[in-house]
Motif scaffolding. Structure first.
Motif, PDB file in Angstrom:
ATOM      1  N   GLY A 123       1.329  -1.195  -0.352  1.00 52.40           N
ATOM      2  CA  GLY A 123      -0.141   0.085   0.275  1.00 52.40           C
ATOM      3  C   GLY A 123       1.057   1.283   0.046  1.00 52.40           C
ATOM      4  N   LYS A 124       2.112   1.087  -0.416  1.00 54.30           N
ATOM      5  CA  LYS A 124       2.925   2.411  -0.638  1.00 54.30           C
ATOM      6  C   LYS A 124       3.235   2.783  -1.880  1.00 54.30           C
ATOM      7  N   GLN A 125       2.654   4.258  -1.248  1.00 57.35           N
ATOM      8  CA  GLN A 125       3.027   4.719  -3.124  1.00 57.35           C
ATOM      9  C   GLN A 125       5.133   4.739  -3.750  1.00 57.35           C
ATOM     10  N   THR A 126       4.868   3.943  -3.940  1.00 60.80           N
ATOM     11  CA  THR A 126       6.225   3.825  -5.048  1.00 60.80           C
ATOM     12  C   THR A 126       6.994   4.532  -5.921  1.00 60.80           C
ATOM     13  N   LEU A 127       7.989   4.781  -6.016  1.00 64.26           N
ATOM     14  CA  LEU A 127       8.478   5.639  -7.364  1.00 64.26           C
ATOM     15  C   LEU A 127       9.747   4.274  -7.485  1.00 64.26           C
ATOM     16  N   LEU A 128       9.707   4.237  -8.704  1.00 61.05           N
ATOM     17  CA  LEU A 128      11.202   3.301  -8.841  1.00 61.05           C
ATOM     18  C   LEU A 128      11.876   3.432  -9.839  1.00 61.05           C
ATOM     19  N   ILE A 129      13.630   4.470  -9.376  1.00 59.23           N
ATOM     20  CA  ILE A 129      13.898   5.287 -10.393  1.00 59.23           C
ATOM     21  C   ILE A 129      14.917   3.828 -10.874  1.00 59.23           C
ATOM     22  N   ASP A 130      15.077   3.935 -12.344  1.00 59.09           N
ATOM     23  CA  ASP A 130      16.045   2.926 -12.228  1.00 59.09           C
ATOM     24  C   ASP A 130      17.460   3.783 -13.456  1.00 59.09           C
ATOM     25  N   LEU A 131      18.373   3.786 -13.106  1.00 54.08           N
ATOM     26  CA  LEU A 131      19.366   5.005 -13.179  1.00 54.08           C
ATOM     27  C   LEU A 131      20.858   4.025 -14.398  1.00 54.08           C
ATOM     28  N   ASP A 132      19.900   3.152 -14.759  1.00 53.03           N
ATOM     29  CA  ASP A 132      21.580   2.622 -14.935  1.00 53.03           C
ATOM     30  C   ASP A 132      20.864   2.043 -17.050  1.00 53.03           C
ATOM     31  N   PRO A 133      22.110   2.999 -17.806  1.00 52.81           N
ATOM     32  CA  PRO A 133      21.570   2.498 -18.734  1.00 52.81           C
ATOM     33  C   PRO A 133      20.862   1.396 -19.835  1.00 52.81           C
ATOM     34  N   GLN A 134      21.442   0.111 -19.408  1.00 53.49           N
ATOM     35  CA  GLN A 134      20.985  -0.766 -18.947  1.00 53.49           C
ATOM     36  C   GLN A 134      19.272  -1.178 -19.863  1.00 53.49           C
ATOM     37  N   ALA A 135      18.934   0.221 -18.572  1.00 53.18           N
ATOM     38  CA  ALA A 135      16.445   0.096 -18.913  1.00 53.18           C
ATOM     39  C   ALA A 135      17.075  -0.976 -18.191  1.00 53.18           C
ATOM     40  N   ASN A 136      16.602  -1.955 -17.450  1.00 51.30           N
ATOM     41  CA  ASN A 136      16.905  -3.449 -16.736  1.00 51.30           C
ATOM     42  C   ASN A 136      15.673  -3.434 -16.407  1.00 51.30           C
ATOM     43  N   SER A 137      15.270  -2.816 -15.326  1.00 49.80           N
ATOM     44  CA  SER A 137      14.533  -2.422 -14.223  1.00 49.80           C
ATOM     45  C   SER A 137      12.851  -1.948 -15.383  1.00 49.80           C
ATOM     46  N   THR A 138      13.724  -0.822 -15.983  1.00 51.57           N
ATOM     47  CA  THR A 138      12.455  -0.124 -16.680  1.00 51.57           C
ATOM     48  C   THR A 138      11.594  -1.416 -17.272  1.00 51.57           C
ATOM     49  N   LEU A 139      12.822  -1.874 -18.181  1.00 53.19           N
ATOM     50  CA  LEU A 139      11.725  -3.184 -19.153  1.00 53.19           C
ATOM     51  C   LEU A 139      11.201  -3.921 -18.029  1.00 53.19           C
ATOM     52  N   ALA A 140      11.249  -4.344 -16.984  1.00 54.84           N
ATOM     53  CA  ALA A 140      10.282  -5.429 -16.468  1.00 54.84           C
ATOM     54  C   ALA A 140       9.074  -4.581 -16.153  1.00 54.84           C
ATOM     55  N   TYR A 141       8.705  -3.089 -16.017  1.00 55.16           N
ATOM     56  CA  TYR A 141       7.323  -3.112 -16.115  1.00 55.16           C
ATOM     57  C   TYR A 141       6.765  -2.189 -17.472  1.00 55.16           C
ATOM     58  N   VAL A 142       7.494  -1.254 -17.816  1.00 51.77           N
ATOM     59  CA  VAL A 142       7.152  -0.689 -18.979  1.00 51.77           C
ATOM     60  C   VAL A 142       7.976  -0.770 -20.386  1.00 51.77           C
ATOM     61  N   GLY A 143       7.010  -1.145 -21.593  1.00 48.55           N
ATOM     62  CA  GLY A 143       7.278  -1.285 -23.166  1.00 48.55           C
ATOM     63  C   GLY A 143       8.182  -0.424 -23.410  1.00 48.55           C
ATOM     64  N   ARG A 144       9.394  -0.814 -24.306  1.00 51.05           N
ATOM     65  CA  ARG A 144       9.744   0.421 -24.595  1.00 51.05           C
ATOM     66  C   ARG A 144       9.033   0.802 -25.509  1.00 51.05           C
ATOM     67  N   GLU A 145       8.429   0.430 -25.762  1.00 55.49           N
ATOM     68  CA  GLU A 145       6.939   1.336 -27.542  1.00 55.49           C
ATOM     69  C   GLU A 145       6.524   2.606 -26.448  1.00 55.49           C
ATOM     70  N   SER A 146       6.346   2.884 -25.207  1.00 53.32           N
ATOM     71  CA  SER A 146       5.280   3.322 -25.200  1.00 53.32           C
ATOM     72  C   SER A 146       6.726   4.494 -23.519  1.00 53.32           C
ATOM     73  N   LEU A 147       7.977   4.823 -23.570  1.00 54.11           N
ATOM     74  CA  LEU A 147       8.822   5.346 -23.686  1.00 54.11           C
ATOM     75  C   LEU A 147       8.956   6.722 -24.339  1.00 54.11           C
ATOM     76  N   GLU A 148       8.314   7.444 -23.699  1.00 57.04           N
ATOM     77  CA  GLU A 148       8.716   8.699 -24.626  1.00 57.04           C
ATOM     78  C   GLU A 148       9.728  10.242 -24.321  1.00 57.04           C
ATOM     79  N   ARG A 149       9.864  10.141 -22.764  1.00 57.81           N
ATOM     80  CA  ARG A 149      10.842  10.782 -22.179  1.00 57.81           C
ATOM     81  C   ARG A 149      12.052   9.736 -21.385  1.00 57.81           C
ATOM     82  N   SER A 150      13.159   9.736 -20.777  1.00 60.31           N
ATOM     83  CA  SER A 150      13.797   9.180 -20.392  1.00 60.31           C
ATOM     84  C   SER A 150      14.519   9.996 -18.777  1.00 60.31           C
ATOM     85  N   LEU A 151      14.676   9.776 -17.691  1.00 59.17           N
ATOM     86  CA  LEU A 151      15.927  10.040 -16.586  1.00 59.17           C
ATOM     87  C   LEU A 151      17.333  11.286 -17.644  1.00 59.17           C
TER      88      LEU A 151
END
Ligand code: ATP
Ligand code: MG
Length: 251
Positions: A29-57
């Motif tokens: 129940g915690k409002q949680t933000l996962l910040i992916d600071l790795d250019p390999q983007a592995n944790s991003t791609l665990a949750y978000v499709g590449r196609e829906s990424l417009e902007r990044s960190l």
């Protein structure tokens, strides 16, 4: 709590820990933000499709006019949000050469979104460069995953020295939340020895929770799911749930 998951050694379980700890916090129940600071983007791609990424960190860290809130996107899980990475993040260090606030970019961008998120988990790249230092400057806590393997403790001196430097110059309240043994195979005596060695160095900072080797944990990112939705009855799910409990008890 802003927790950086850091170890400059590659492949020790940083991303797996970041993705599943963030998911467990959101499930609690915690409002949680996962910040992916790795250019390999592995944790991003665990949750978000590449196609829906417009902007990044990269966009927000390189350009002051782009707020972090403009790059944050919804994950597949309720209560969990992702600040996505892209390969372009690898250019950030070159881009910020000579900028006085280069080490403070992430902290400055996170501050305005903290009213939305009670828990922030930062997945760091396998290096002690500018990106990891940005994470340590922004964080309240650091969690160090250590792979249960023969060279487990190699390089931890450099990591601890970096933490000390960040504490001395930029973030005196940064706390070591704990050290997590990952990919543990409790059947082998080598693994037991390694766990003892880690305990000799880090004492009570070592989490009681140990993450066992698990095929399910390896498979889950490919299905864009956390271990809790992919294999809720697996040992991997039980291990990361238990880690989440321990983390919440320690902060
Ligand atoms: P990098 O330094 O490249 O960012 P990392 O530290 O983030 O790596 P992970 O990507 O989490 O490490 O894990 C490395 C590999 O080990 C991945 O293939 C992952 O699926 C696998 N792995 C992680 N944890 C476990 C586990 N408990 N059991 C089995 N495999 C695991
Ligand atoms: Mg990783």
């Amino acid at each position: 709590m802003i927790v950086a998951i850091a170890n400059q050694k590659g492949g020790v379980g940083k991303t797996t820990t970041a993705v599943n700890l963030a998911s467990a916090l959101a499930l609690r129940g915690k409002q949680t933000l996962l910040i992916d600071l790795d250019p390999q983007a592995n944790s991003t791609l665990a949750y978000v499709g590449r196609e829906s990424l417009e902007r990044s960190l990269y966009d927000t860290m390189a350009d002051e006019s782009c707020a972090l809130s403009q790059v944050i996107c919804e994950s597949t899980q309720k209560g969990l949000w992702v600040a996505p990475s892209r390969i372009s993040l690898a250019k950030l260090e070159a881009r910020l050469v000579g900028e006085l606030d280069a080490h403070f970019r992430l902290k400055d961008r996170i501050d305005p979104v903290l009213e939305r998120f009670s828990h922030v988990v930062i997945d760091c790249p396998p290096a002690l460069g500018l990106l990891t230092v940005n994470a340590l400057v922004a964080a309240t806590h650091i969690l160090i995953p250590i792979q249960s393997s023969y060279f487990a403790l190699e390089g931890t001196d450099d990591l601890l020295e970096t933490i000390e430097r960040v504490r001395a110059r930029a973030n005196p309240s940064l706390q070591l939340l704990g050290v997590l043994v990952t990919m543990h195979d409790k059947r082998t005596s080598l693994a037991r020895d390694i766990r003892e060695q880690i305990a000799d160095v880090f004492g009570a900072k070592v989490f009681n929770t140990v993450i066992s080797k698990s095929v399910r944990l390896e498979e889950s990112p490919a299905y864009r799911e956390s271990i809790f939705s992919f294999a809720p009855n697996s040992t991997g799910a039980a291990d990361y749930y238990s880690l989440c409990e321990e983390v919440m008890a320690r902060v």
